[in-house]
Design a protein around this motif. Structure first.
Motif, PDB file in Angstrom:
ATOM      1  N   ARG A 148       0.819  -1.217   0.000  1.00  0.00           N
ATOM      2  CA  ARG A 148       0.000   0.000   0.000  1.00  0.00           C
ATOM      3  C   ARG A 148       0.853   1.268   0.000  1.00  0.00           C
ATOM      4  O   ARG A 148       1.972   1.291   0.512  1.00  0.00           O
ATOM      5  CB  ARG A 148      -0.924   0.012   1.223  1.00  0.00           C
ATOM      6  CG  ARG A 148      -1.966  -1.098   1.212  1.00  0.00           C
ATOM      7  CD  ARG A 148      -2.898  -0.930   0.030  1.00  0.00           C
ATOM      8  NE  ARG A 148      -3.854  -2.022  -0.078  1.00  0.00           N
ATOM      9  CZ  ARG A 148      -4.701  -2.144  -1.100  1.00  0.00           C
ATOM     10  NH1 ARG A 148      -4.707  -1.250  -2.060  1.00  0.00           N
ATOM     11  NH2 ARG A 148      -5.534  -3.162  -1.142  1.00  0.00           N
ATOM     12  N   LEU A 149       0.291   2.326  -0.550  1.00  0.00           N
ATOM     13  CA  LEU A 149       0.946   3.630  -0.596  1.00  0.00           C
ATOM     14  C   LEU A 149       1.025   4.202   0.814  1.00  0.00           C
ATOM     15  O   LEU A 149       0.120   3.995   1.634  1.00  0.00           O
ATOM     16  CB  LEU A 149       0.136   4.562  -1.488  1.00  0.00           C
ATOM     17  CG  LEU A 149       0.837   5.753  -2.150  1.00  0.00           C
ATOM     18  CD1 LEU A 149       1.865   5.245  -3.157  1.00  0.00           C
ATOM     19  CD2 LEU A 149      -0.210   6.606  -2.879  1.00  0.00           C
ATOM     20  N   HIS A 162       5.892   5.327  -2.293  1.00  0.00           N
ATOM     21  CA  HIS A 162       5.717   3.911  -2.597  1.00  0.00           C
ATOM     22  C   HIS A 162       6.808   3.156  -1.843  1.00  0.00           C
ATOM     23  O   HIS A 162       7.986   3.242  -2.206  1.00  0.00           O
ATOM     24  CB  HIS A 162       5.843   3.660  -4.110  1.00  0.00           C
ATOM     25  CG  HIS A 162       4.794   4.352  -4.926  1.00  0.00           C
ATOM     26  ND1 HIS A 162       3.646   3.725  -5.329  1.00  0.00           N
ATOM     27  CD2 HIS A 162       4.718   5.631  -5.394  1.00  0.00           C
ATOM     28  CE1 HIS A 162       2.909   4.580  -6.035  1.00  0.00           C
ATOM     29  NE2 HIS A 162       3.531   5.740  -6.079  1.00  0.00           N
ATOM     30  N   GLU A 164       9.417   0.407  -0.442  1.00  0.00           N
ATOM     31  CA  GLU A 164      10.136  -0.743  -0.985  1.00  0.00           C
ATOM     32  C   GLU A 164      10.533  -1.717   0.124  1.00  0.00           C
ATOM     33  O   GLU A 164      10.293  -2.916   0.029  1.00  0.00           O
ATOM     34  CB  GLU A 164      11.402  -0.275  -1.715  1.00  0.00           C
ATOM     35  CG  GLU A 164      11.145   0.600  -2.936  1.00  0.00           C
ATOM     36  CD  GLU A 164      10.912  -0.212  -4.197  1.00  0.00           C
ATOM     37  OE1 GLU A 164      11.174  -1.433  -4.163  1.00  0.00           O
ATOM     38  OE2 GLU A 164      10.465   0.362  -5.185  1.00  0.00           O
ATOM     39  N   GLY A 177      12.122   3.850  -0.307  1.00  0.00           N
ATOM     40  CA  GLY A 177      11.034   3.928  -1.275  1.00  0.00           C
ATOM     41  C   GLY A 177      11.179   5.134  -2.171  1.00  0.00           C
ATOM     42  O   GLY A 177      12.121   5.923  -2.031  1.00  0.00           O
ATOM     43  N   ASP A 180       5.840   9.500  -4.932  1.00  0.00           N
ATOM     44  CA  ASP A 180       4.906   9.376  -6.052  1.00  0.00           C
ATOM     45  C   ASP A 180       5.265  10.378  -7.150  1.00  0.00           C
ATOM     46  O   ASP A 180       5.448  11.565  -6.890  1.00  0.00           O
ATOM     47  CB  ASP A 180       3.478   9.631  -5.547  1.00  0.00           C
ATOM     48  CG  ASP A 180       2.432   9.160  -6.542  1.00  0.00           C
ATOM     49  OD1 ASP A 180       2.643   8.113  -7.178  1.00  0.00           O
ATOM     50  OD2 ASP A 180       1.401   9.845  -6.677  1.00  0.00           O
ATOM     51  N   THR A 202      -5.142   2.569  -2.383  1.00  0.00           N
ATOM     52  CA  THR A 202      -4.172   2.761  -3.462  1.00  0.00           C
ATOM     53  C   THR A 202      -2.974   1.844  -3.284  1.00  0.00           C
ATOM     54  O   THR A 202      -2.242   1.963  -2.297  1.00  0.00           O
ATOM     55  CB  THR A 202      -3.682   4.223  -3.514  1.00  0.00           C
ATOM     56  OG1 THR A 202      -4.804   5.095  -3.560  1.00  0.00           O
ATOM     57  CG2 THR A 202      -2.801   4.446  -4.736  1.00  0.00           C
ATOM     58  N   SER A 204       0.792   0.316  -3.824  1.00  0.00           N
ATOM     59  CA  SER A 204       2.094   0.897  -4.139  1.00  0.00           C
ATOM     60  C   SER A 204       2.646   0.248  -5.401  1.00  0.00           C
ATOM     61  O   SER A 204       2.226  -0.835  -5.804  1.00  0.00           O
ATOM     62  CB  SER A 204       3.067   0.699  -2.981  1.00  0.00           C
ATOM     63  OG  SER A 204       3.286  -0.681  -2.751  1.00  0.00           O
ATOM     64  N   ARG A 206       6.300  -0.788  -7.302  1.00  0.00           N
ATOM     65  CA  ARG A 206       7.749  -0.948  -7.194  1.00  0.00           C
ATOM     66  C   ARG A 206       8.390  -0.554  -8.514  1.00  0.00           C
ATOM     67  O   ARG A 206       7.917  -0.932  -9.583  1.00  0.00           O
ATOM     68  CB  ARG A 206       8.115  -2.392  -6.867  1.00  0.00           C
ATOM     69  CG  ARG A 206       7.668  -2.835  -5.481  1.00  0.00           C
ATOM     70  CD  ARG A 206       8.024  -4.293  -5.255  1.00  0.00           C
ATOM     71  NE  ARG A 206       9.456  -4.494  -5.243  1.00  0.00           N
ATOM     72  CZ  ARG A 206      10.210  -4.404  -4.156  1.00  0.00           C
ATOM     73  NH1 ARG A 206       9.658  -4.114  -3.000  1.00  0.00           N
ATOM     74  NH2 ARG A 206      11.510  -4.604  -4.211  1.00  0.00           N
TER      75      ARG A 206
END
Length: 302
Positions: A148-149, A162, A164, A177, A180, A202, A204, A206
């Motif tokens: 998830r974002l 986003h 990681e 990460g 956006d 929303t 995420s 990668r």
């Protein structure tokens, strides 16, 4: 799997001791898979599986070792010392009675010490070693697991990231990460994040460039290649090679050694330079030096 006995077992047992000592030292923060692989001395594509086999053996001995982050190289392991002496001294009925008493007393610390399976723990018993020291890290790790974002405020700016992975270094947790709309992987100090929330709708994304095939992070194709020159002394040159790998070029200037690396993962380079500390100096190029100065200033809250 129980390692075979005999003289050949000395090195494997030393490796297990190193892993246990490292996890014990990491405490609640845990330790990243990549760091544990380096401590164990594993190499190649089978390193993650080899680490998993060692952990399975340690669990058989009574150690509780949990993965509190992602899978594979994104994992973060935390160890709880389970007191298996009780299991040896008490009968099955006595153990069951003790566990019932622990639950009735809501002694979550004893639940951890006894290694009670999660499936048998009632919801009101909270683990003695939480996933995070604060709600921010809990939200971050859950967002990574769910894909998830993340939305949070950092250094006075609202961020949409986003995620990681997360990792711990020197007692601090870092989120890795990209924001956006951008394609640059950044690191955020989790304790400096505020108003952290995961977007429930929303997912995420990668970055394709963040995927990697090799085991060593310095080999990941994250950024356009750039040649970086690092200066160290002859005494510390082995340390630099151990952290960064074999350089493309090496020149000796008296007591100093200049090592040239073609870097495709600037984030990994910076983290390893921080680990090396004063043992290494970044000669150039200037843009790499500026990136390091900027990131250190951001970590310092300047």
């Amino acid at each position: 799997m129980t390692p075979p006995l005999g003289g050949k077992q000395r090195l494997p047992m030393e490796r297990l001791v190193r892993l246990v000592a490292a996890l014990h030292q990491a405490g609640r923060n845990g330790m990243a898979t990549t760091s544990l692989i380096e401590i164990a001395g594993f190499e190649g594509n089978e390193a993650v599986d080899q680490l998993g086999r060692d952990f399975r053996y340690l669990r058989e001995l009574g150690w509780q070792i949990d993965n509190v982050a992602g899978e594979g190289l994104e994992g973060v392991f935390r160890m709880v010392t389970v007191d298996n002496r009780l299991a040896l001294r008490l009968t099955t009925e006595q153990q069951a009675a003790l566990l019932r008493a622990v639950l009735l007393a809501s002694r979550d610390d004893l639940v951890e010490r006894l290694g009670l399976p999660k499936s048998e723990r009632p919801a009101e018993v909270v683990t003695a070693v939480p996933v995070a020291d604060d709600a921010a890290l809990t939200t971050v790790t859950e967002a990574i697991r769910a894909g998830r974002l993340l939305r949070f405020r950092y250094n006075g700016t609202d961020r949409v990231v986003h995620p990681e992975s997360v990792r711990t270094q020197n007692g601090k947790w870092y989120l890795r990460g990209h924001e956006d709309g951008l394609e640059v992987i950044k690191s955020f100090v989790v304790s400096r994040m505020s108003d952290v929330e995961a977007d429930p709708t929303t997912p995420s994304v990668r970055l394709e460039t963040s995927e990697h095939q090799g085991l060593h992070p310095m080999s990941w194709q994250v950024d356009p290649p750039i040649d970086v020159v690092l200066r160290t002394t002859g005494d510390y040159a082995p340390d630099v090679r151990r952290w960064l790998g074999t350089p493309n070029d090496e020149k000796v200037h008296g007591d100093d050694v200049d090592l040239t690396y073609t870097v495709t993962n600037r984030g990994a380079l910076r983290s390893r330079i921080y680990e090396l500390g004063p043992r290494v100096t970044v000669v150039g190029p200037d843009e790499i030096r500026e990136e390091i100065i900027s990131e250190l200033a951001e970590m310092a809250g300047e």
